[in-house]
Design a protein around this motif. Structure first.
Motif, mmCIF file in Angstrom:
data_model
loop_
_atom_site.group_PDB
_atom_site.id
_atom_site.type_symbol
_atom_site.label_atom_id
_atom_site.label_comp_id
_atom_site.label_asym_id
_atom_site.label_seq_id
_atom_site.Cartn_x
_atom_site.Cartn_y
_atom_site.Cartn_z
ATOM 1 N N PRO A 59 0.801 -1.267 0.260
ATOM 2 C CA PRO A 59 0.208 -0.053 -0.129
ATOM 3 C C PRO A 59 0.676 1.349 0.382
ATOM 4 O O PRO A 59 0.338 2.037 -0.980
ATOM 5 C CB PRO A 59 -0.941 0.199 1.344
ATOM 6 N N PHE A 60 1.796 1.311 0.606
ATOM 7 C CA PHE A 60 2.800 2.306 0.713
ATOM 8 C C PHE A 60 3.143 2.719 -0.651
ATOM 9 O O PHE A 60 3.310 4.002 -0.645
ATOM 10 C CB PHE A 60 3.896 2.401 2.039
ATOM 11 N N ALA A 61 3.481 1.586 -1.238
ATOM 12 C CA ALA A 61 4.038 2.092 -2.530
ATOM 13 C C ALA A 61 3.399 2.282 -3.769
ATOM 14 O O ALA A 61 3.633 3.480 -4.444
ATOM 15 C CB ALA A 61 5.291 0.786 -3.042
ATOM 16 N N SER A 62 1.821 1.713 -3.453
ATOM 17 C CA SER A 62 1.385 2.433 -4.218
ATOM 18 C C SER A 62 0.955 3.725 -4.256
ATOM 19 O O SER A 62 0.672 5.068 -5.139
ATOM 20 C CB SER A 62 0.350 1.131 -4.517
ATOM 21 N N ALA A 63 0.928 4.298 -2.788
ATOM 22 C CA ALA A 63 0.490 5.468 -2.236
ATOM 23 C C ALA A 63 1.460 6.460 -3.588
ATOM 24 O O ALA A 63 1.802 7.122 -2.975
ATOM 25 C CB ALA A 63 0.338 5.807 -0.664
ATOM 26 N N GLY A 64 2.618 5.966 -2.705
ATOM 27 C CA GLY A 64 3.622 6.801 -3.352
ATOM 28 C C GLY A 64 3.635 6.657 -5.259
ATOM 29 O O GLY A 64 4.322 8.221 -5.306
ATOM 30 N N ILE A 65 3.472 5.815 -5.520
ATOM 31 C CA ILE A 65 3.343 6.307 -7.191
ATOM 32 C C ILE A 65 2.731 6.601 -7.388
ATOM 33 O O ILE A 65 2.511 7.796 -8.569
ATOM 34 C CB ILE A 65 1.994 4.561 -7.440
ATOM 35 N N LEU A 66 1.355 6.431 -6.645
ATOM 36 C CA LEU A 66 -0.066 7.966 -6.824
ATOM 37 C C LEU A 66 0.162 9.367 -7.691
ATOM 38 O O LEU A 66 -0.059 9.840 -7.693
ATOM 39 C CB LEU A 66 -1.441 7.134 -6.903
ATOM 40 N N ALA A 67 0.983 9.375 -5.208
ATOM 41 C CA ALA A 67 1.339 10.735 -5.246
ATOM 42 C C ALA A 67 1.727 11.371 -6.206
ATOM 43 O O ALA A 67 2.345 12.131 -6.770
ATOM 44 C CB ALA A 67 1.865 10.490 -3.509
ATOM 45 N N ALA A 68 3.200 10.864 -6.498
ATOM 46 C CA ALA A 68 3.939 11.014 -7.757
ATOM 47 C C ALA A 68 4.003 11.643 -8.939
ATOM 48 O O ALA A 68 3.484 12.454 -9.819
ATOM 49 C CB ALA A 68 4.983 10.231 -7.882
ATOM 50 N N ASN A 69 2.767 10.572 -9.604
ATOM 51 C CA ASN A 69 1.795 10.506 -11.018
ATOM 52 C C ASN A 69 1.080 11.407 -10.511
ATOM 53 O O ASN A 69 1.447 12.575 -11.650
ATOM 54 C CB ASN A 69 0.897 9.418 -10.971
ATOM 55 N N PHE A 70 0.319 11.987 -9.750
ATOM 56 C CA PHE A 70 -1.063 12.844 -9.742
ATOM 57 C C PHE A 70 0.620 14.835 -9.368
ATOM 58 O O PHE A 70 -0.376 15.482 -9.566
ATOM 59 C CB PHE A 70 -1.796 12.936 -8.595
ATOM 60 N N SER A 71 1.661 14.056 -8.753
ATOM 61 C CA SER A 71 1.748 15.453 -8.752
ATOM 62 C C SER A 71 2.653 15.938 -10.167
ATOM 63 O O SER A 71 2.866 17.019 -10.357
ATOM 64 C CB SER A 71 3.470 15.706 -7.886
ATOM 65 N N LEU A 72 3.220 14.761 -10.732
ATOM 66 C CA LEU A 72 3.596 14.781 -11.631
ATOM 67 C C LEU A 72 2.285 16.075 -12.985
ATOM 68 O O LEU A 72 3.376 16.530 -13.704
ATOM 69 C CB LEU A 72 4.326 13.609 -12.566
ATOM 70 N N ALA A 73 1.305 15.265 -12.820
ATOM 71 C CA ALA A 73 0.039 15.914 -13.453
ATOM 72 C C ALA A 73 -0.394 17.206 -13.147
ATOM 73 O O ALA A 73 -1.622 17.364 -13.284
ATOM 74 C CB ALA A 73 -1.183 15.187 -13.792
ATOM 75 N N SER A 74 0.738 17.927 -12.336
ATOM 76 C CA SER A 74 -0.047 19.226 -12.072
ATOM 77 C C SER A 74 -1.570 18.850 -10.795
ATOM 78 O O SER A 74 -2.044 20.092 -10.791
ATOM 79 C CB SER A 74 0.022 20.152 -13.258
ATOM 80 N N LEU A 75 -1.743 17.927 -9.762
ATOM 81 C CA LEU A 75 -2.758 18.040 -9.425
ATOM 82 C C LEU A 75 -2.971 19.195 -8.048
ATOM 83 O O LEU A 75 -1.684 19.020 -7.824
ATOM 84 C CB LEU A 75 -2.683 16.470 -8.570
ATOM 85 N N PRO A 76 -3.847 20.304 -8.160
ATOM 86 C CA PRO A 76 -4.233 20.981 -6.732
ATOM 87 C C PRO A 76 -3.541 20.272 -5.620
ATOM 88 O O PRO A 76 -3.848 19.216 -5.769
ATOM 89 C CB PRO A 76 -5.045 21.519 -6.624
ATOM 90 N N LEU A 77 -2.713 21.178 -4.739
ATOM 91 C CA LEU A 77 -2.621 20.946 -3.655
ATOM 92 C C LEU A 77 -1.117 19.318 -3.296
ATOM 93 O O LEU A 77 -0.598 19.414 -2.641
ATOM 94 C CB LEU A 77 -3.256 20.060 -2.757
ATOM 95 N N LEU A 78 -0.353 19.695 -4.135
ATOM 96 C CA LEU A 78 0.120 18.636 -4.841
ATOM 97 C C LEU A 78 2.035 19.268 -5.478
ATOM 98 O O LEU A 78 1.719 20.785 -5.723
ATOM 99 C CB LEU A 78 0.561 17.331 -5.627
#
Length: 168
Positions: A59-78
């Motif tokens: 779960p932590f690796a999956s959360a890391g992938i998702l947070a990094a992907n959404f940050s690269l996609a410029s999701l607000p608050l990241l």
């Protein structure tokens, strides 16, 4: 498009934006690479068929992938969002077609992140059991990276101070 515009390599403003993107994007790529290496150590390969449902085991690796992907996609608050918003506002003044294609590219990154969610959390089991197979050190590194991604998104002045660039 003016010669000293944001998308030219000769303009000082474009160099400032390029340098300013190093910290948030570099951090997102570091979290993404760490999380992918953890998942790669548990799966045969990184194909969608082999990583299907791994969010319940990692779960932590999956959360890391998702947070990094959404940050690269410029999701607000990241971390990627404040600079992306600044670049987008400048691009809109310089060239509308470039702005539209930039938004389409970000939309593609968002679709890829949503597809990653679908694959990591899809499983054939009705009630999958959660297990934590990451080591404590891996969890600490991933949580630190994700926390920094959120911190740089909420307080973009920190990343600007670290890069020593003033972006209006």
């Amino acid at each position: 498009i003016p010669a000293e515009g944001i998308i030219s390599a000769t303009g000082m403003m474009s160099i400032d934006f390029f340098i300013a993107f190093f910290i948030p994007n570099g951090l997102a790529l570091a979290v993404l690479s760490l999380a992918l290496s953890i998942i790669r150590s548990q799966a045969k390969s990184l194909d969608f068929d082999n990583v299907q449902g791994l969010a319940f085991q990692l779960p932590f690796a999956s959360a890391g992938i998702l947070a990094a992907n959404f940050s690269l996609a410029s999701l607000p608050l990241l971390a990627g969002y404040p600079l992306f918003l600044s670049v987008l506002s400048r691009l809109n003044v310089i060239s509308l077609p470039v702005t539209i294609f930039t938004i389409l590219g970000i939309g593609g990154l968002m679709i890829a992140a949503l597809r990653t969610i679908a694959v990591l959390f899809s499983t054939e089991a009705e009630n999958p059991s959660w297990s934590f197979t990451e080591s404590r050190l891996e969890v600490i590194f991933i949580l630190s990276g994700v926390s920094l991604l959120i911190l740089f998104g909420l307080l973009p002045q920190i990343a600007q101070t670290l890069s020593n660039i003033s972006i209006p």
